[in-house]
Design a protein around this motif. Structure first.
Motif, mmCIF file in Angstrom:
data_model
loop_
_atom_site.group_PDB
_atom_site.id
_atom_site.type_symbol
_atom_site.label_atom_id
_atom_site.label_comp_id
_atom_site.label_asym_id
_atom_site.label_seq_id
_atom_site.Cartn_x
_atom_site.Cartn_y
_atom_site.Cartn_z
ATOM 1 N N HIS A 147 0.862 -1.183 0.000
ATOM 2 C CA HIS A 147 0.000 0.000 0.000
ATOM 3 C C HIS A 147 0.899 1.235 0.000
ATOM 4 O O HIS A 147 1.792 1.355 0.849
ATOM 5 C CB HIS A 147 -0.916 -0.006 1.222
ATOM 6 N N PRO A 148 0.697 2.164 -0.936
ATOM 7 C CA PRO A 148 1.615 3.299 -1.065
ATOM 8 C C PRO A 148 1.603 4.286 0.104
ATOM 9 O O PRO A 148 2.556 5.036 0.281
ATOM 10 C CB PRO A 148 1.131 3.998 -2.345
ATOM 11 N N VAL A 149 0.567 4.273 0.919
ATOM 12 C CA VAL A 149 0.469 5.231 2.009
ATOM 13 C C VAL A 149 0.814 4.594 3.362
ATOM 14 O O VAL A 149 1.338 5.254 4.244
ATOM 15 C CB VAL A 149 -0.945 5.856 2.061
ATOM 16 N N ILE A 150 0.536 3.319 3.501
ATOM 17 C CA ILE A 150 0.762 2.632 4.779
ATOM 18 C C ILE A 150 2.188 2.089 4.791
ATOM 19 O O ILE A 150 2.491 1.084 4.151
ATOM 20 C CB ILE A 150 -0.263 1.503 4.998
ATOM 21 N N GLY A 151 3.063 2.746 5.527
ATOM 22 C CA GLY A 151 4.474 2.383 5.549
ATOM 23 C C GLY A 151 4.757 0.968 6.035
ATOM 24 O O GLY A 151 5.675 0.318 5.564
ATOM 25 N N ASP A 207 2.812 -1.584 5.665
ATOM 26 C CA ASP A 207 1.999 -2.561 4.938
ATOM 27 C C ASP A 207 2.802 -3.811 4.589
ATOM 28 O O ASP A 207 2.271 -4.909 4.577
ATOM 29 C CB ASP A 207 1.427 -1.935 3.658
ATOM 30 N N ARG A 208 4.088 -3.639 4.337
ATOM 31 C CA ARG A 208 4.926 -4.769 3.924
ATOM 32 C C ARG A 208 4.966 -5.884 4.968
ATOM 33 O O ARG A 208 5.174 -7.033 4.609
ATOM 34 C CB ARG A 208 6.325 -4.312 3.554
ATOM 35 N N VAL A 209 4.778 -5.570 6.254
ATOM 36 C CA VAL A 209 4.840 -6.631 7.252
ATOM 37 C C VAL A 209 3.624 -7.551 7.203
ATOM 38 O O VAL A 209 3.621 -8.605 7.832
ATOM 39 C CB VAL A 209 5.073 -6.097 8.686
ATOM 40 N N ARG A 210 2.597 -7.175 6.431
ATOM 41 C CA ARG A 210 1.457 -8.078 6.214
ATOM 42 C C ARG A 210 1.782 -9.153 5.186
ATOM 43 O O ARG A 210 1.077 -10.143 5.069
ATOM 44 C CB ARG A 210 0.231 -7.322 5.688
ATOM 45 N N PHE A 211 2.847 -8.945 4.404
ATOM 46 C CA PHE A 211 3.153 -9.846 3.298
ATOM 47 C C PHE A 211 3.848 -11.119 3.770
ATOM 48 O O PHE A 211 4.720 -11.089 4.635
ATOM 49 C CB PHE A 211 4.027 -9.143 2.261
ATOM 50 N N LEU A 212 3.420 -12.214 3.180
ATOM 51 C CA LEU A 212 4.041 -13.516 3.385
ATOM 52 C C LEU A 212 4.770 -13.908 2.102
ATOM 53 O O LEU A 212 4.435 -13.428 1.021
ATOM 54 C CB LEU A 212 2.983 -14.581 3.705
ATOM 55 N N VAL A 213 5.731 -14.795 2.245
ATOM 56 C CA VAL A 213 6.465 -15.331 1.098
ATOM 57 C C VAL A 213 6.396 -16.847 1.216
ATOM 58 O O VAL A 213 6.800 -17.412 2.231
ATOM 59 C CB VAL A 213 7.937 -14.867 1.111
ATOM 60 N N VAL A 214 5.849 -17.497 0.184
ATOM 61 C CA VAL A 214 5.722 -18.953 0.174
ATOM 62 C C VAL A 214 6.618 -19.489 -0.932
ATOM 63 O O VAL A 214 6.439 -19.149 -2.110
ATOM 64 C CB VAL A 214 4.259 -19.403 -0.062
ATOM 65 N N VAL A 215 7.596 -20.300 -0.556
ATOM 66 C CA VAL A 215 8.566 -20.866 -1.500
ATOM 67 C C VAL A 215 8.298 -22.359 -1.596
ATOM 68 O O VAL A 215 8.279 -23.059 -0.579
ATOM 69 C CB VAL A 215 10.010 -20.604 -1.014
ATOM 70 N N THR A 216 8.083 -22.842 -2.827
ATOM 71 C CA THR A 216 7.742 -24.250 -3.046
ATOM 72 C C THR A 216 8.801 -24.924 -3.909
ATOM 73 O O THR A 216 9.257 -24.357 -4.902
ATOM 74 C CB THR A 216 6.370 -24.365 -3.749
ATOM 75 N N GLY A 217 9.164 -26.152 -3.533
ATOM 76 C CA GLY A 217 10.122 -26.946 -4.285
ATOM 77 C C GLY A 217 9.442 -27.960 -5.173
ATOM 78 O O GLY A 217 8.239 -28.216 -5.039
ATOM 79 N N ARG A 218 10.215 -28.545 -6.062
ATOM 80 C CA ARG A 218 9.697 -29.519 -7.024
ATOM 81 C C ARG A 218 9.022 -30.705 -6.333
ATOM 82 O O ARG A 218 8.054 -31.270 -6.850
ATOM 83 C CB ARG A 218 10.835 -30.014 -7.921
ATOM 84 N N ASP A 219 9.502 -31.082 -5.140
ATOM 85 C CA ASP A 219 8.933 -32.228 -4.427
ATOM 86 C C ASP A 219 7.698 -31.863 -3.604
ATOM 87 O O ASP A 219 7.153 -32.694 -2.886
ATOM 88 C CB ASP A 219 9.986 -32.880 -3.538
ATOM 89 N N GLY A 220 7.259 -30.596 -3.687
ATOM 90 C CA GLY A 220 6.082 -30.159 -2.939
ATOM 91 C C GLY A 220 6.408 -29.566 -1.582
ATOM 92 O O GLY A 220 5.543 -28.990 -0.934
ATOM 93 N N HIS A 221 7.656 -29.709 -1.141
ATOM 94 C CA HIS A 221 8.064 -29.120 0.139
ATOM 95 C C HIS A 221 7.962 -27.603 0.022
ATOM 96 O O HIS A 221 8.326 -27.028 -0.999
ATOM 97 C CB HIS A 221 9.498 -29.532 0.471
ATOM 98 N N ASP A 235 13.445 -8.356 5.299
ATOM 99 C CA ASP A 235 13.586 -6.911 5.080
ATOM 100 C C ASP A 235 14.503 -6.320 6.152
ATOM 101 O O ASP A 235 14.233 -6.467 7.340
ATOM 102 C CB ASP A 235 12.202 -6.255 5.146
ATOM 103 N N PRO A 236 15.587 -5.621 5.750
ATOM 104 C CA PRO A 236 16.507 -5.060 6.738
ATOM 105 C C PRO A 236 15.868 -4.010 7.642
ATOM 106 O O PRO A 236 16.424 -3.688 8.682
ATOM 107 C CB PRO A 236 17.637 -4.455 5.896
ATOM 108 N N ARG A 237 14.690 -3.490 7.286
ATOM 109 C CA ARG A 237 13.996 -2.548 8.177
ATOM 110 C C ARG A 237 13.515 -3.246 9.447
ATOM 111 O O ARG A 237 13.215 -2.602 10.436
ATOM 112 C CB ARG A 237 12.790 -1.942 7.482
ATOM 113 N N TYR A 238 13.406 -4.554 9.384
ATOM 114 C CA TYR A 238 12.883 -5.322 10.509
ATOM 115 C C TYR A 238 13.945 -6.296 11.007
ATOM 116 O O TYR A 238 14.619 -6.038 11.972
ATOM 117 C CB TYR A 238 11.574 -6.022 10.114
ATOM 118 N N SER A 239 14.115 -7.404 10.334
ATOM 119 C CA SER A 239 15.115 -8.396 10.747
ATOM 120 C C SER A 239 16.274 -8.404 9.761
ATOM 121 O O SER A 239 17.417 -8.298 10.134
ATOM 122 C CB SER A 239 14.474 -9.784 10.813
#
Length: 164
Positions: A79-83, A85-99, A109-113
């Motif tokens: 969201h361009p106004v809510i600074g 907002d990025r902490v609401r985002f998840l990242v899901v990484v999937t491998g070929r075996d379904g893991h 993000d270096p702003r946080y961790s």
């Protein structure tokens, strides 16, 4: 002598296809990236170790771009106004075996961790072009979030849980 032609050539004769990682989710630029595409981004090398239940401690040297750089290139739709907002985002990484592994945006993000989570394009100087990149989460003592042969990465906001 049996002169029948085999239905498929032996595996050793089949040229391996280039692995692709599909970037999707709430991003401006969905893409299908090869390891060569990832190698074109700034590279970082880390030494990391984790414990695998079957094989014990696994120390390796990984090289590749940071996951954060790959995702920023895809243009997450914060969201361009809510600074924050990025902490609401998840990242899901999937491998070929379904893991799969799930990370929060704040973990990368270096702003946080700002952990240096990588998409390794090589392990111990062995290129991963035909297998696909590997997610590397330095600091994880268990290997559960080390996803091999990544096929997809989805990023977007977590939905609001109202039924709790």
């Amino acid at each position: 002598m049996d002169e029948r032609i085999p239905a498929q050539p032996p595996r050793a004769l089949i040229a391996p296809a280039c692995a692709r990682v599909h970037l999707a989710g709430d991003v401006e630029h969905p893409a299908a990236l090869t390891v060569a595409d990832l190698r074109a981004l700034p590279q970082r090398t880390v030494q990391a170790r984790y414990v695998c239940g079957r094989r014990g401690e696994q120390p390796h040297t990984y090289t590749g771009p940071e996951l954060l750089e790959v995702l920023l290139a895809a243009g997450p739709r914060f969201h361009p106004v809510i600074g924050k907002d990025r902490v609401r985002f998840l990242v899901v990484v999937t491998g070929r075996d379904g893991h799969l592994a799930v990370l929060s945006w704040g973990e990368i993000d270096p702003r946080y961790s700002g952990s240096a989570v990588l998409m390794a394009t090589s392990v111990d100087d062995r290129p991963l072009d035909t297998h696909g990149p590997q997610l590397v989460v330095p600091g994880d003592t268990a290997g559960g979030r080390y996803v091999s042969q990544i096929t997809s990465i989805w990023t977007g906001p977590a939905t609001t849980l109202t039924d709790i």
